[in-house]
Scaffold this motif. Structure first.
Motif, PDB file in Angstrom:
ATOM      1  N   VAL A 133      35.233 -38.916 -19.479  1.00  0.00           N
ATOM      2  CA  VAL A 133      35.358 -37.573 -19.767  1.00  0.00           C
ATOM      3  C   VAL A 133      34.916 -36.560 -18.317  1.00  0.00           C
ATOM      4  O   VAL A 133      33.495 -36.641 -18.222  1.00  0.00           O
ATOM      5  CB  VAL A 133      34.883 -36.783 -20.812  1.00  0.00           C
ATOM      6  N   ILE A 134      35.610 -35.943 -17.719  1.00  0.00           N
ATOM      7  CA  ILE A 134      35.193 -35.055 -16.442  1.00  0.00           C
ATOM      8  C   ILE A 134      35.143 -33.728 -17.141  1.00  0.00           C
ATOM      9  O   ILE A 134      35.881 -33.009 -17.741  1.00  0.00           O
ATOM     10  CB  ILE A 134      36.498 -35.003 -15.381  1.00  0.00           C
ATOM     11  N   VAL A 135      33.936 -33.044 -16.898  1.00  0.00           N
ATOM     12  CA  VAL A 135      33.753 -31.615 -17.233  1.00  0.00           C
ATOM     13  C   VAL A 135      33.735 -30.993 -16.137  1.00  0.00           C
ATOM     14  O   VAL A 135      33.082 -31.117 -14.833  1.00  0.00           O
ATOM     15  CB  VAL A 135      32.392 -31.611 -17.983  1.00  0.00           C
ATOM     16  N   ILE A 136      34.414 -29.712 -16.260  1.00  0.00           N
ATOM     17  CA  ILE A 136      34.505 -28.676 -15.061  1.00  0.00           C
ATOM     18  C   ILE A 136      33.760 -27.531 -15.827  1.00  0.00           C
ATOM     19  O   ILE A 136      34.571 -26.817 -16.889  1.00  0.00           O
ATOM     20  CB  ILE A 136      35.801 -28.315 -14.780  1.00  0.00           C
ATOM     21  N   PRO A 137      32.709 -27.152 -15.252  1.00  0.00           N
ATOM     22  CA  PRO A 137      31.907 -26.167 -15.843  1.00  0.00           C
ATOM     23  C   PRO A 137      32.216 -24.890 -15.018  1.00  0.00           C
ATOM     24  O   PRO A 137      32.664 -24.541 -13.905  1.00  0.00           O
ATOM     25  CB  PRO A 137      30.480 -26.313 -15.471  1.00  0.00           C
ATOM     26  N   PHE A 138      32.445 -23.818 -16.156  1.00  0.00           N
ATOM     27  CA  PHE A 138      32.837 -22.226 -15.312  1.00  0.00           C
ATOM     28  C   PHE A 138      31.852 -21.299 -15.701  1.00  0.00           C
ATOM     29  O   PHE A 138      31.287 -21.393 -16.970  1.00  0.00           O
ATOM     30  CB  PHE A 138      34.291 -21.912 -15.930  1.00  0.00           C
ATOM     31  N   ASP A 139      31.760 -20.191 -15.005  1.00  0.00           N
ATOM     32  CA  ASP A 139      30.867 -19.135 -15.316  1.00  0.00           C
ATOM     33  C   ASP A 139      31.716 -17.950 -15.398  1.00  0.00           C
ATOM     34  O   ASP A 139      32.616 -17.735 -14.446  1.00  0.00           O
ATOM     35  CB  ASP A 139      29.786 -18.903 -14.620  1.00  0.00           C
ATOM     36  N   SER A 140      31.658 -16.915 -16.249  1.00  0.00           N
ATOM     37  CA  SER A 140      32.269 -15.611 -16.071  1.00  0.00           C
ATOM     38  C   SER A 140      31.255 -14.475 -16.438  1.00  0.00           C
ATOM     39  O   SER A 140      30.100 -14.729 -16.791  1.00  0.00           O
ATOM     40  CB  SER A 140      33.331 -15.623 -17.004  1.00  0.00           C
ATOM     41  N   LYS A 141      31.717 -12.923 -16.200  1.00  0.00           N
ATOM     42  CA  LYS A 141      30.607 -12.167 -16.557  1.00  0.00           C
ATOM     43  C   LYS A 141      30.384 -12.217 -17.966  1.00  0.00           C
ATOM     44  O   LYS A 141      29.273 -11.452 -18.320  1.00  0.00           O
ATOM     45  CB  LYS A 141      31.192 -10.903 -16.038  1.00  0.00           C
ATOM     46  N   HIS A 142      31.178 -12.797 -19.023  1.00  0.00           N
ATOM     47  CA  HIS A 142      30.589 -12.982 -20.333  1.00  0.00           C
ATOM     48  C   HIS A 142      29.861 -14.014 -20.748  1.00  0.00           C
ATOM     49  O   HIS A 142      29.373 -14.202 -21.618  1.00  0.00           O
ATOM     50  CB  HIS A 142      31.901 -12.822 -21.165  1.00  0.00           C
ATOM     51  N   GLY A 143      29.932 -15.226 -19.870  1.00  0.00           N
ATOM     52  CA  GLY A 143      29.239 -16.478 -20.228  1.00  0.00           C
ATOM     53  C   GLY A 143      30.091 -17.505 -19.672  1.00  0.00           C
ATOM     54  O   GLY A 143      30.799 -17.578 -19.107  1.00  0.00           O
ATOM     55  N   ASP A 144      29.196 -18.965 -20.068  1.00  0.00           N
ATOM     56  CA  ASP A 144      29.790 -19.940 -19.728  1.00  0.00           C
ATOM     57  C   ASP A 144      30.952 -20.632 -20.514  1.00  0.00           C
ATOM     58  O   ASP A 144      31.031 -20.368 -21.799  1.00  0.00           O
ATOM     59  CB  ASP A 144      28.910 -21.045 -19.537  1.00  0.00           C
ATOM     60  N   PHE A 145      31.810 -21.498 -19.836  1.00  0.00           N
ATOM     61  CA  PHE A 145      32.647 -22.294 -20.848  1.00  0.00           C
ATOM     62  C   PHE A 145      33.365 -23.452 -19.834  1.00  0.00           C
ATOM     63  O   PHE A 145      32.656 -23.651 -18.815  1.00  0.00           O
ATOM     64  CB  PHE A 145      34.132 -21.612 -21.230  1.00  0.00           C
ATOM     65  N   PHE A 146      33.665 -24.358 -20.763  1.00  0.00           N
ATOM     66  CA  PHE A 146      33.951 -25.709 -19.993  1.00  0.00           C
ATOM     67  C   PHE A 146      35.300 -26.373 -20.035  1.00  0.00           C
ATOM     68  O   PHE A 146      35.648 -26.234 -21.472  1.00  0.00           O
ATOM     69  CB  PHE A 146      32.687 -26.633 -20.425  1.00  0.00           C
ATOM     70  N   ILE A 147      35.714 -26.968 -19.410  1.00  0.00           N
ATOM     71  CA  ILE A 147      37.105 -27.604 -19.492  1.00  0.00           C
ATOM     72  C   ILE A 147      36.811 -29.143 -19.370  1.00  0.00           C
ATOM     73  O   ILE A 147      35.934 -29.575 -18.362  1.00  0.00           O
ATOM     74  CB  ILE A 147      38.118 -27.325 -18.513  1.00  0.00           C
ATOM     75  N   GLU A 148      37.242 -29.833 -20.586  1.00  0.00           N
ATOM     76  CA  GLU A 148      37.103 -31.295 -20.356  1.00  0.00           C
ATOM     77  C   GLU A 148      38.248 -31.984 -20.242  1.00  0.00           C
ATOM     78  O   GLU A 148      39.371 -31.637 -20.950  1.00  0.00           O
ATOM     79  CB  GLU A 148      36.204 -31.948 -21.576  1.00  0.00           C
ATOM     80  N   VAL A 149      38.595 -33.019 -19.366  1.00  0.00           N
ATOM     81  CA  VAL A 149      39.599 -33.694 -19.066  1.00  0.00           C
ATOM     82  C   VAL A 149      39.425 -35.255 -19.408  1.00  0.00           C
ATOM     83  O   VAL A 149      38.518 -35.652 -18.765  1.00  0.00           O
ATOM     84  CB  VAL A 149      40.486 -33.564 -17.785  1.00  0.00           C
ATOM     85  N   ALA A 150      40.081 -36.082 -19.931  1.00  0.00           N
ATOM     86  CA  ALA A 150      39.888 -37.439 -20.064  1.00  0.00           C
ATOM     87  C   ALA A 150      41.474 -37.912 -20.098  1.00  0.00           C
ATOM     88  O   ALA A 150      42.044 -38.006 -21.183  1.00  0.00           O
ATOM     89  CB  ALA A 150      39.347 -37.669 -21.576  1.00  0.00           C
ATOM     90  N   LEU A 151      41.591 -38.398 -19.048  1.00  0.00           N
ATOM     91  CA  LEU A 151      43.054 -39.155 -18.654  1.00  0.00           C
ATOM     92  C   LEU A 151      42.970 -40.508 -18.212  1.00  0.00           C
ATOM     93  O   LEU A 151      41.764 -40.864 -17.420  1.00  0.00           O
ATOM     94  CB  LEU A 151      43.763 -38.263 -17.498  1.00  0.00           C
ATOM     95  N   GLN A 152      43.850 -41.414 -18.678  1.00  0.00           N
ATOM     96  CA  GLN A 152      43.647 -42.720 -18.211  1.00  0.00           C
ATOM     97  C   GLN A 152      45.262 -43.110 -17.885  1.00  0.00           C
ATOM     98  O   GLN A 152      46.115 -42.783 -18.440  1.00  0.00           O
ATOM     99  CB  GLN A 152      43.000 -43.858 -19.126  1.00  0.00           C
ATOM    100  N   PRO A 153      45.319 -44.327 -16.919  1.00  0.00           N
ATOM    101  CA  PRO A 153      46.704 -44.899 -16.991  1.00  0.00           C
ATOM    102  C   PRO A 153      46.995 -45.484 -18.335  1.00  0.00           C
ATOM    103  O   PRO A 153      46.513 -45.999 -18.827  1.00  0.00           O
ATOM    104  CB  PRO A 153      46.487 -45.788 -15.726  1.00  0.00           C
ATOM    105  N   LYS A 154      48.384 -45.290 -18.369  1.00  0.00           N
ATOM    106  CA  LYS A 154      49.009 -45.731 -19.673  1.00  0.00           C
ATOM    107  C   LYS A 154      49.461 -47.300 -19.312  1.00  0.00           C
ATOM    108  O   LYS A 154      49.857 -47.681 -18.338  1.00  0.00           O
ATOM    109  CB  LYS A 154      50.394 -45.209 -20.101  1.00  0.00           C
ATOM    110  N   LEU A 155      48.993 -48.405 -20.158  1.00  0.00           N
ATOM    111  CA  LEU A 155      49.439 -49.565 -19.985  1.00  0.00           C
ATOM    112  C   LEU A 155      51.094 -49.709 -20.070  1.00  0.00           C
ATOM    113  O   LEU A 155      51.788 -49.220 -21.117  1.00  0.00           O
ATOM    114  CB  LEU A 155      48.875 -50.328 -21.127  1.00  0.00           C
TER     115      LEU A 155
END
Length: 162
Positions: A133-155
């Motif tokens: 799982v890759i997390v991309i942290p974000f900040d804004s004037k209101h507070g933090d949020f995070f996007i998580e992406v979990a991708l894998q090659p399909k068999l």
């Protein structure tokens, strides 16, 4: 995980927040997540399934971030984590996945996406892939949020018969 997979999510959330909430956000350096605990107070999770990759996307907001975004988008002050915040989390998850899906499609990746699930409190984020799982942290004037992406090659079926 390729930057091709990550950049569309960054571009999309920045576009959504600029156009829909008249706000900007910055992002930090992506990192690997080693547990399934949400990083925010309310999270939207959506499965992504394509011809060559599969996985999921989660966006997790701190209470202050989603309250501020909800306030900006509704044009009224939201002072607690209420139904409007959780509903907007689902909508933002849909918008994020749809926008990223379009950008990924333009780069040669095709995905189908499911209906988002909403998680609050101590719920665990169980991604629809065993990928890191890759997390991309974000900040804004209101507070933090995070996007998580979990991708894998399909068999591929052909590879199974080789």
């Amino acid at each position: 995980m390729k930057a091709d997979y990550i950049n569309p999510f960054i571009e999309t959330i920045q576009h959504i927040l600029t156009t829909m909430a008249s706000m900007t956000c910055g992002h930090g350096k992506p990192f690997l997540k080693d547990d399934s605990c949400p990083l925010g107070d309310v999270t939207g999770l959506i499965a992504m399934n394509g011809d060559s990759v599969e996985g999921s996307l989660a966006i997790s907001f701190s209470a202050s971030a989603i309250q501020g975004i909800t306030s900006a988008m509704l044009g009224e002050t939201v002072e607690e984590l209420d139904d409007s915040c959780t509903s907007l989390t689902g909508e933002l998850t849909n918008m994020l996945s749809g926008g990223a899906r379009k950008l990924l499609w333009e780069r040669g990746y095709s995905f189908e996406m499911a209906t988002p699930r909403l998680l609050q409190g101590d719920a665990q984020i169980n991604h629809y892939a065993s990928a890191q799982v890759i997390v991309i942290p974000f900040d804004s004037k209101h507070g933090d949020f995070f996007i998580e992406v979990a991708l894998q090659p399909k068999l591929q079926t052909a590879a199974l018969h080789a």
